[in-house]
Scaffold this motif. Structure first.
Motif, mmCIF file in Angstrom:
data_model
loop_
_atom_site.group_PDB
_atom_site.id
_atom_site.type_symbol
_atom_site.label_atom_id
_atom_site.label_comp_id
_atom_site.label_asym_id
_atom_site.label_seq_id
_atom_site.Cartn_x
_atom_site.Cartn_y
_atom_site.Cartn_z
ATOM 1 N N LYS A 85 -7.837 -11.718 7.089
ATOM 2 C CA LYS A 85 -7.540 -10.949 8.302
ATOM 3 C C LYS A 85 -8.657 -9.962 8.637
ATOM 4 O O LYS A 85 -9.031 -9.797 9.791
ATOM 5 N N LYS A 99 14.806 -3.197 2.398
ATOM 6 C CA LYS A 99 13.778 -2.724 1.472
ATOM 7 C C LYS A 99 14.140 -1.340 0.918
ATOM 8 O O LYS A 99 14.085 -1.086 -0.285
ATOM 9 N N VAL A 115 0.820 -1.206 0.000
ATOM 10 C CA VAL A 115 0.000 0.000 0.000
ATOM 11 C C VAL A 115 0.858 1.261 0.000
ATOM 12 O O VAL A 115 0.693 2.138 -0.843
ATOM 13 N N THR A 166 -1.007 -4.134 9.703
ATOM 14 C CA THR A 166 -1.883 -4.332 10.872
ATOM 15 C C THR A 166 -2.261 -5.815 10.930
ATOM 16 O O THR A 166 -3.401 -6.175 10.684
ATOM 17 N N THR A 195 -5.505 -0.531 7.192
ATOM 18 C CA THR A 195 -6.862 -0.957 7.572
ATOM 19 C C THR A 195 -6.915 -1.113 9.085
ATOM 20 O O THR A 195 -6.221 -1.970 9.641
ATOM 21 N N ASP A 249 10.578 3.746 5.788
ATOM 22 C CA ASP A 249 10.322 2.386 6.277
ATOM 23 C C ASP A 249 11.481 1.985 7.191
ATOM 24 O O ASP A 249 12.626 2.408 6.980
HETATM 25 N N1 LIG Z 1 -1.971 -5.347 0.525
HETATM 26 C C1 LIG Z 1 -3.069 -4.798 0.083
HETATM 27 O O1 LIG Z 1 -3.506 -5.071 -1.029
HETATM 28 C C2 LIG Z 1 -3.844 -3.828 0.917
HETATM 29 C C3 LIG Z 1 -3.510 -3.595 2.251
HETATM 30 N N2 LIG Z 1 -4.246 -2.708 3.008
HETATM 31 C C4 LIG Z 1 -3.865 -2.430 4.397
HETATM 32 O O2 LIG Z 1 -2.715 -1.561 4.384
HETATM 33 C C5 LIG Z 1 -1.848 -1.856 5.471
HETATM 34 C C6 LIG Z 1 -0.457 -2.177 4.965
HETATM 35 O O3 LIG Z 1 -0.548 -3.346 4.181
HETATM 36 P P1 LIG Z 1 0.657 -3.836 3.244
HETATM 37 O O4 LIG Z 1 1.195 -2.669 2.512
HETATM 38 O O5 LIG Z 1 0.158 -5.009 2.512
HETATM 39 O O6 LIG Z 1 1.700 -4.296 4.372
HETATM 40 P P2 LIG Z 1 3.235 -4.766 4.211
HETATM 41 O O7 LIG Z 1 3.470 -5.712 5.302
HETATM 42 O O8 LIG Z 1 3.494 -5.145 2.796
HETATM 43 O O9 LIG Z 1 4.066 -3.422 4.490
HETATM 44 C C7 LIG Z 1 4.119 -2.767 5.729
HETATM 45 C C8 LIG Z 1 5.441 -2.017 5.823
HETATM 46 O O10 LIG Z 1 5.459 -1.227 7.005
HETATM 47 C C9 LIG Z 1 6.793 -1.219 7.513
HETATM 48 N N3 LIG Z 1 6.779 -0.807 8.929
HETATM 49 C C10 LIG Z 1 6.329 -1.508 10.012
HETATM 50 N N4 LIG Z 1 6.486 -0.778 11.132
HETATM 51 C C11 LIG Z 1 7.015 0.415 10.765
HETATM 52 C C12 LIG Z 1 7.385 1.598 11.468
HETATM 53 N N5 LIG Z 1 7.201 1.702 12.786
HETATM 54 N N6 LIG Z 1 7.902 2.624 10.763
HETATM 55 C C13 LIG Z 1 8.078 2.528 9.426
HETATM 56 N N7 LIG Z 1 7.751 1.438 8.701
HETATM 57 C C14 LIG Z 1 7.213 0.392 9.362
HETATM 58 C C15 LIG Z 1 7.268 -2.627 7.284
HETATM 59 O O11 LIG Z 1 8.682 -2.702 7.313
HETATM 60 C C16 LIG Z 1 6.676 -2.922 5.905
HETATM 61 O O12 LIG Z 1 7.571 -2.576 4.865
HETATM 62 C C17 LIG Z 1 -2.527 -3.004 6.243
HETATM 63 O O13 LIG Z 1 -3.313 -2.439 7.264
HETATM 64 C C18 LIG Z 1 -3.421 -3.642 5.200
HETATM 65 O O14 LIG Z 1 -4.546 -4.275 5.767
HETATM 66 C C19 LIG Z 1 -5.279 -2.005 2.483
HETATM 67 C C20 LIG Z 1 -5.641 -2.183 1.169
HETATM 68 C C21 LIG Z 1 -4.948 -3.086 0.278
#
Ligand SMILES: NC(=O)C1=CN([C@@H]2O[C@H](COP(=O)(O)OP(=O)(O)OC[C@H]3O[C@@H](n4cnc5c(N)ncnc54)[C@H](O)[C@@H]3O)[C@@H](O)[C@H]2O)C=CC1
Ligand SMILES: O=C(O)[C@H]1O[C@H](OP(=O)(O)OP(=O)(O)OC[C@H]2O[C@@H](n3ccc(=O)[nH]c3=O)[C@H](O)[C@@H]2O)[C@H](O)[C@@H](O)[C@@H]1O
Length: 435
Positions: free
Chosen positions: A264, A35, A11, A86, A121, A30
């Motif tokens: 989830k 990454k 996202v 999350t 989310t 990040d």
């Molecule tokens: N994957 C999808 O298609 C979608 C995801 N979402 C929601 O968006 C959110 C993120 O999902 P994704 O991008 O798939 O997750 P992801 O797990 O791919 O990426 C999350 C990133 O946040 C970083 N991170 C964690 N703690 C941190 C901090 N304190 N400071 C800086 N960076 C930090 C991690 O290193 C990671 O790169 C979730 O809540 C998900 O439910 C919403 C719509 C679509």
């Protein structure tokens, strides 16, 4: 505008790249050093069609910057998107520790009036918790906003650049104006930005995913019933999908929904509904139906071989939870692989994008083939797990010649049962009578 996106997963990276594409100055921060190092060299941690070009172009233009220095990324931002993960907690509720860690940083480091947007989310009430974490340290005014993301993996850029709608929860005019300005380039064709209060925006995200998951579980159960009564679910799907009240999307039966979000988010909503004393029986049934559906392909393979899978070689076409992604989170393929291996079969798989990620998760428990035909070579059966386009029109004569037995179990209804039978295949699919 000066934008900071914290979290560069699926996202965050898409949001950052698309907002840079419309001329904003974007910092993507990040905590994952690997990454960020990769992204600085235009090496993406995920497979998402078209995203690499966006990252490369905007990074070269200086509008997109990657860093692990979260405090300095926060300092001068006008809008901060929180887009960290999350994941589900042990009890199924959303774990907010990453979101609240970012909130803490924002409180300590924001140095100008800022809009803080929860893009992740998050359950209803999270924006309030984020504000409560920022407030004790804040030295500048801040405005909360909830802006849930509806992109689909594999089509993320299109979904973000041309959304059906943008949902924005706000509580101040300042936040409303900033968000309207930011999203204006994406809604030029007249699609709405729907402004609302923050709890409603937070709830909208879960309700949307839960509704889509419900449609899929409903269709999977209709498909299973079609098999019993000799009906064809593809025709039933067209028959109901052409009713404008129902619509044609998200009615395709398959091996059960997977991915990082539906499982989830349905769990989290079930949990919230129980906690708040308004339990959602519908969603519990959606989850149960999906768990059962993940075993359907194994049941079908077992049926074809009269329960004898020991020593059989099974080819899988597709590993990812859906086409156009390398994401293996909650992929039905993982359940099928475990069942096949437990039954004593060997598995050789092909996937255009997800083999690397599968190997990272399960190592060499299965074989990996360079091409789909190589996977099928000498196999007792070929099973379609993922609906990749390249599996839609195979050379059936070639497939038949490389298979040891002409057995195809199609988990995505890609092929025509009559044609498959006339070609001499033993063919099983989902919800199409005996085939
Ligand atoms: N994957 C999808 O298609 C979608 C995801 N979402 C929601 O968006 C959110 C993120 O999902 P994704 O991008 O798939 O997750 P992801 O797990 O791919 O990426 C999350 C990133 O946040 C970083 N991170 C964690 N703690 C941190 C901090 N304190 N400071 C800086 N960076 C930090 C991690 O290193 C990671 O790169 C979730 O809540 C998900 O439910 C919403 C719509 C679509
Ligand atoms: O919150 C999220 O993260 C995202 O979750 C889903 O997107 P995504 O998980 O990327 O993928 P989908 O295309 O929705 O597919 C989810 C699962 O349902 C399955 N599916 C989908 C559609 C269908 O008709 N049948 C079906 O079995 C897919 O194969 C896949 O396993 C939603 O579609 C997005 O709007 C949302 O932003």
């Amino acid at each position: 505008m000066k934008i900071t996106v914290v979290g560069t997963g699926y996202v965050g990276l898409v949001v950052g790249a698309c907002l840079a594409e419309t001329g904003n100055d974007v910092i993507c921060a990040d905590v994952d050093q690997g990454k960020v190092d990769g992204l600085k060299k235009n090496v993406l941690p995920i497979y998402e069609p078209g995203l690499e070009e966006y990252v490369e172009r905007n990074q070269a233009a200086g509008r997109l910057v990657f860093t692990t220095d979260v405090p300095s990324a926060i300092r001068d931002a006008e809008v901060i998107f929180i887009a960290v993960g999350t994941p589900p907690d042990e009890d199924g509720s959303a774990d907010l520790k990453h979101v609240l860690a970012v909130a803490d940083s924002i409180g300590k480091h924001a140095a100008r009036e800022v809009v803080v947007v929860t893009k992740s989310t998050v359950p209803v009430g999270t924006a309030e918790k984020v504000a409560a974490a920022i407030r004790p340290h804040a030295t500048v005014p801040f405005h909360m906003s909830s802006n849930p993301e509806f992109l689909k993996e594999g089509a993320a850029l299109d979904d973000f650049m041309k959304p059906d709608r943008v949902v924005v929860g706000v509580e101040t005019e300042f936040a409303r104006e900033r968000m309207a300005e930011l999203y204006a380039p994406f809604v030029r064709t007249g699609k709405p930005i729907i402004f609302m209060d923050i709890p409603s925006a937070e709830m909208t995200k879960y309700a949307a995913n839960a509704m889509l998951a419900t449609r899929i579980s409903f269709m999977n159960e209709i498909a299973n019933l079609c098999e019993k009564v000799g009906a064809n679910v593809d025709l039933v799907r067209k028959g109901i999908g052409s009713d404008s009240r129902i619509g044609p999307a998200f009615l395709f039966p398959g091996p059960g929904y997977g991915g990082s979000c539906f499982p989830k988010d349905v769990k989290a909503l079930v949990r919230t509904s129980e906690e708040r004393g308004a339990p959602m029986g519908v969603l519990k049934a959606v989850e149960d139906a999906n768990e059962k559906q993940k075993h359907r392909l194994f049941q079908k393979i077992t049926e074809v071989f009269g329960g004898q899978l020991k020593g059989r070689r099974i080819a899988l076409w597709g590993l990812a939870f859906k086409a156009n992604t390398d994401d293996m989170r909650e992929s039905p393929a993982l359940v099928l692989i475990e069942e096949l291996l437990t039954a004593g079969a060997t598995v050789v798989a092909h996937d255009p994008a997800a083999m690397h990620e599968t190997r990272r998760r399960i190592g060499d428990a299965i074989g990996y083939a360079k091409t789909s035909y190589e996977a099928a070579q000498g196999a007792d059966a070929m099973v379609v797990v993922t609906d990749w386009n390249e599996y839609r029109f195979p050379d059936f004569a070639r497939l038949k010649s490389v298979l040891k037995q002409p057995v195809v179990v199609d988990g995505r209804n890609l092929y025509d049962p009559t044609k498959m039978e006339s070609l001499g295949f033993t063919y099983r699919s989902i919800g199409r009578g005996r085939a």
